[in-house]
Design an enzyme around this catalytic site. Structure first.
Site, PDB file in Angstrom:
ATOM      1  N   HIS A  89       0.837  -1.204   0.000  1.00 15.27           N
ATOM      2  CA  HIS A  89       0.000   0.000   0.000  1.00 15.27           C
ATOM      3  C   HIS A  89       0.877   1.262   0.000  1.00 15.27           C
ATOM      4  O   HIS A  89       0.717   2.139  -0.851  1.00 15.27           O
ATOM      5  CB  HIS A  89      -0.913  -0.026   1.236  1.00 15.27           C
ATOM      6  CG  HIS A  89      -1.802   1.170   1.385  1.00 15.27           C
ATOM      7  ND1 HIS A  89      -3.145   1.135   1.067  1.00 15.27           N
ATOM      8  CD2 HIS A  89      -1.566   2.423   1.830  1.00 15.27           C
ATOM      9  CE1 HIS A  89      -3.682   2.328   1.290  1.00 15.27           C
ATOM     10  NE2 HIS A  89      -2.748   3.133   1.772  1.00 15.27           N
ATOM     11  N   GLU A  90       1.801   1.326   0.936  1.00 13.90           N
ATOM     12  CA  GLU A  90       2.645   2.518   1.033  1.00 13.90           C
ATOM     13  C   GLU A  90       3.545   2.654  -0.186  1.00 13.90           C
ATOM     14  O   GLU A  90       3.867   3.763  -0.620  1.00 13.90           O
ATOM     15  CB  GLU A  90       3.465   2.502   2.323  1.00 13.90           C
ATOM     16  CG  GLU A  90       2.645   2.478   3.620  1.00 13.90           C
ATOM     17  CD  GLU A  90       1.567   3.565   3.717  1.00 13.90           C
ATOM     18  OE1 GLU A  90       1.715   4.609   3.062  1.00 13.90           O
ATOM     19  OE2 GLU A  90       0.562   3.357   4.435  1.00 13.90           O
ATOM     20  N   HIS A  93       1.745   4.560  -2.815  1.00 14.66           N
ATOM     21  CA  HIS A  93       1.883   6.009  -2.605  1.00 14.66           C
ATOM     22  C   HIS A  93       3.273   6.485  -3.040  1.00 14.66           C
ATOM     23  O   HIS A  93       3.427   7.515  -3.677  1.00 14.66           O
ATOM     24  CB  HIS A  93       1.718   6.347  -1.115  1.00 14.66           C
ATOM     25  CG  HIS A  93       0.300   6.327  -0.624  1.00 14.66           C
ATOM     26  ND1 HIS A  93      -0.695   7.094  -1.177  1.00 14.66           N
ATOM     27  CD2 HIS A  93      -0.286   5.639   0.399  1.00 14.66           C
ATOM     28  CE1 HIS A  93      -1.844   6.890  -0.511  1.00 14.66           C
ATOM     29  NE2 HIS A  93      -1.622   6.010   0.440  1.00 14.66           N
ATOM     30  N   GLU A 149      -4.690   7.953  -2.991  1.00 17.47           N
ATOM     31  CA  GLU A 149      -5.214   6.717  -2.410  1.00 17.47           C
ATOM     32  C   GLU A 149      -5.532   5.691  -3.506  1.00 17.47           C
ATOM     33  O   GLU A 149      -5.442   4.485  -3.267  1.00 17.47           O
ATOM     34  CB  GLU A 149      -6.461   7.053  -1.578  1.00 17.47           C
ATOM     35  CG  GLU A 149      -6.805   6.055  -0.504  1.00 17.47           C
ATOM     36  CD  GLU A 149      -5.774   5.912   0.605  1.00 17.47           C
ATOM     37  OE1 GLU A 149      -4.943   6.830   0.807  1.00 17.47           O
ATOM     38  OE2 GLU A 149      -5.772   4.848   1.267  1.00 17.47           O
TER      39      GLU A 149
END
Lengths: 504, 504
Positions: free
Chosen positions: A268-269, A272, A298
């Site tokens: 997830h990170e 980003h 997001e």
């Protein structure tokens, strides 16, 4: 150089200095969250406050006003290159907005929210909504004041949505959330009723932290994260921070009893981080160098975490690597069983632990409440009751306490209204992007299954990342996918995926 | 509040903002040296440049000028508390000095030294002094220009010494260095002639890095380093940096084939760190919060490293701990043999690896050269020859190449003239302080032998650390020891110690 060109150069230099402050402030925050010694924190917060204050004052200074006056004159503006024109536009937006708030009012608000955060912590701890009530009332009231000062079109809440998702409106969100709700709630009910529930028992083991870290590093490399322009650290709450496109740091957490948490948080990170690392070079040092909105940001993290990282194709490729990192621990478990387990859907009270389907319902509860607070149809005092009835309605469960209900998130204490919808928008954008990606790169999941994630990264970089903040979110999505935000893609993706996971 | 009091408060607030910049810049440097991703460094350097520029401009701003005008008026000044009076004095010193250098000249110098550092690296690599020569000539020339602009008393070099050791003069250094040289050179010769040379063979082993780190952490705890106000990291070159008294970070290095290096570097840097951690609270956020001079700072690190950390008493207490950290590796070696080994004295070409006796001779070579360059008695072009002949004279050895001789240190390339003497001053101050400490705490080495280091830390905190920059170095030394800088203590300490180590 003409006078106009000189002004342009001075303006760009001025913005670059502002970016330098942002970079320094970003590092100060990163350091406070990753390892700054405890006793240094209060003083460090003051340093952040001082530098932030300088940055704020630069955004509304006479000098900035002069630049904007000069560069928004039609003749001058028409001669600007596209990047500088957008830079001016963004600076003007901030300038106009910030100028409208009297400094004393802003100061009062900073003090209020900083107190409110501390009160919220106690209130949550003591399950005492009444304690937090007067603060929340005052925060809403002050936001209403700000909205009047800023001005707004249509719904008052639009002014707040715009802070996080420029151009987003209540009209649009009402429409998309109605569509999502109409199909997500029945899907959730069908899943709950399915006799074919995933087995998750094999996840209940201890997974060595060092190996979790090794696997995280391995995944980051696979995804094309540039370690020469970033680093991985450990924190309680995972985050990614782009100090500059050449220094985009990720943190994750390693829970000994939950290997999925670290893997998914890292992916997830990294989503980003890839956004921030792949900003176009011509935008470096400008206020265009960053993600265009919370929702689009997001979309990148959720695309990688959910659409790729929870797919069968992904684990057909990487499950063997995961097994090798934890010798013997997952030997008897098939990749398919692992995929089902990590796609387990279950209504829960806590948003941050929610799965990709129910997450949207958590967000809708907050969206409807925020909307109601700002159009006057809801009162802060009634929130516990409203919260609980909405949870019952959408998720079929009711919080036993306010601590597990209306008090669970810190956001409102900090004055962050209009932020929550970004999470669901991220899911919708992600699915819409996946749909386009599959048309333009037809064998996407074959590539994933072959461990070739870089073409996907490149596609996102070319279509989303490199543009930074050049295009408004709605414009960007239209450019890439050929249509406006459309929740059908998310719904189609969820229905299709969970029919298979739950044998519906 | 009277107008005068308001000015005072505004001045203190202004200085606090300057300290905030210093804290941010300090963190940016720390981060660049401990783990910032490679690609981010050039941009990060620009950020440091921008913030440093703001800091510099604040030091010479009209606003600062106004504060200083107001607060140096005799009536106002007389009413100031002692701390604020010293704050004003220091700000005025910087203001006057910085105002005298035209910004273009300063800019030219920054560019020159930054280029010179790159050229020096190549020149050292290629053993090519001629390549570096024009840069060094220009740097000296520009420093002479600065000296003229600043003004000076007595020797021109005094203006440079004052940058690092306020109040220090050529007259004083000539006197103390002559005394040191007259006894250090014969002592060195006697040591070299001694048949009783320490055995160091047992140090030639591989020492696990993790255990070196564990022992470093253990030593830091023993010395009273506050981990809630600091942290230990690893770098190529060890350093300590005080971002604020509540955040003082240490770095060290762990060489697998040299356990003594990490232990001594850690103790040395901890000496610096204790100084910064124990600044008096009433000085926090002022320009008095820091070490008063490079020499006094170095006295703290060298006191701990050499006077305590290389003493027999110290290892009588801690040698068992060291052995336990490296099971089996030092079993057959007595504490006394270990102490002799780590107090090995040997002339060497490289300053940074020098022992506590020859170190002073390395410094004298540089001192005499710097003095000669600024009084015109030496030419830059002649330095290789001068360097080599002085090494021969003081240390009895001659560098085979300029890379190992005159080109070994980066300092001159960066324009740091006047800095080197601090190292020897540190040694002299340290011995002088030890002498006083032993009078006031008669059982010092019994305490060390009992592992009670905290009373020593407290004594230094009370006598040196807590005062920050309130007193000039010479004043501070007089206050604590009752007399001026006196090299006799260092000489007595060295002669006494090495008579025993070498059986002279």
């Amino acid at each position: 150089m003409s006078e106009w060109q000189q002004t342009k150069e001075q303006f760009r230099k001025y913005v670059k200095t502002m970016k330098s402050y942002e970079e320094a402030i970003g590092l100060l925050y990163w350091d406070m969250r990753t390892g700054a010694p405890k006793k240094g924190i209060p003083g460090r917060s003051e340093v952040v406050g001082e530098l932030s204050d300088v940055h704020f004052r630069m955004s509304v200074s006479e000098q900035m006003g002069g630049f904007l006056d000069a560069l928004t004159q039609p003749e001058a503006n028409a001669q600007l290159d596209a990047v500088t024109r957008r830079m001016v536009e963004e600076c003007k937006k901030d300038y106009d907005r910030n100028k409208k708030i009297p400094p004393e009012l802003n100061q009062e608000y900073v003090v209020l929210t900083s107190k409110a955060e501390a009160v919220w912590e106690d209130a949550k701890h003591n399950d005492d909504f009444a304690m937090f009530l007067p603060y929340l009332e005052k925060i809403v009231e002050m936001n209403l004041q700000f909205i009047e000062l800023w001005g707004y079109e249509g719904h008052k809440y639009n002014a707040l949505l715009d802070l996080y998702e420029p151009g987003m409106t209540v009209a649009k969100l009402d429409e998309v959330f109605a569509t999502v709700r109409a199909r997500a709630v029945p899907l959730l009910q069908a899943i709950a009723a399915s006799p074919y529930q995933p087995d998750r028992s094999f996840l209940a083991q201890t997974f060595a932290k060092e190996q979790q870290k090794a696997f995280s590093l391995f995944m980051l490399k696979e995804m094309g994260y540039d370690f020469e322009a970033g680093r991985l650290d450990e924190t309680v709450h995972p985050f990614a921070t782009g100090l500059s496109p050449n220094d985009v740091r990720i943190t994750t957490r390693f829970l000994p009893d939950d290997v999925v948490s670290a893997v998914m948080a890292t992916i997830h990170e990294c989503g980003h981080a890839l956004y921030e690392q792949n900003i176009g070079e011509e935008l470096y040092g400008t206020n265009m160098a960053g993600g265009v909105s919370m929702g689009i940001h997001e979309s990148q993290s959720r695309f990688w975490e959910n659409m790729i990282g929870r797919s069968g194709a992904f684990w057909n490729r990487y499950y063997g690597d995961l097994q090798r990192h934890f010798p013997g621990q997952l030997d008897g478990v098939e990749a398919a069983a692992f995929v089902r387990a990590i796609n387990h859907i279950e209504p829960s009270l806590i948003r941050i632990e929610a799965d990709e389907l129910t997450y949207n319902l958590h967000i809708m509860v907050r969206y409807e409440i925020e909307k109601g607070l700002f159009d006057g149809s809801m009162k802060v005092a009634d929130l516990p009751e409203i919260w609980n009835s909405k949870y019952k309605e959408y998720l079929g469960i009711e919080p036993p306490t306010n601590a597990l209900g209306v008090l669970q998130d810190v956001h409102w204490a900090g004055g962050s209204f209009g932020y929550f919808p970004s999470y669901s928008l991220g899911n919708m954008y992600a699915a819409q992007l996946l749909n386009t990606l599959e048309k333009q790169l037809p064998n996407v999941f074959e590539l994933v299954e072959a461990g070739q994630l870089l073409p996907i990264k490149e596609w996102l970089a070319d279509n989303i990342h490199k543009h930074g903040k050049l295009y408004q979110p709605s414009e960007l999505i239209r450019r890439v996918t050929g249509e406006d935000l459309n929740p059908e893609y998310l719904l189609g993706y969820l229905e299709n995926k969970y029919k298979s996971v739950y044998g519906l």
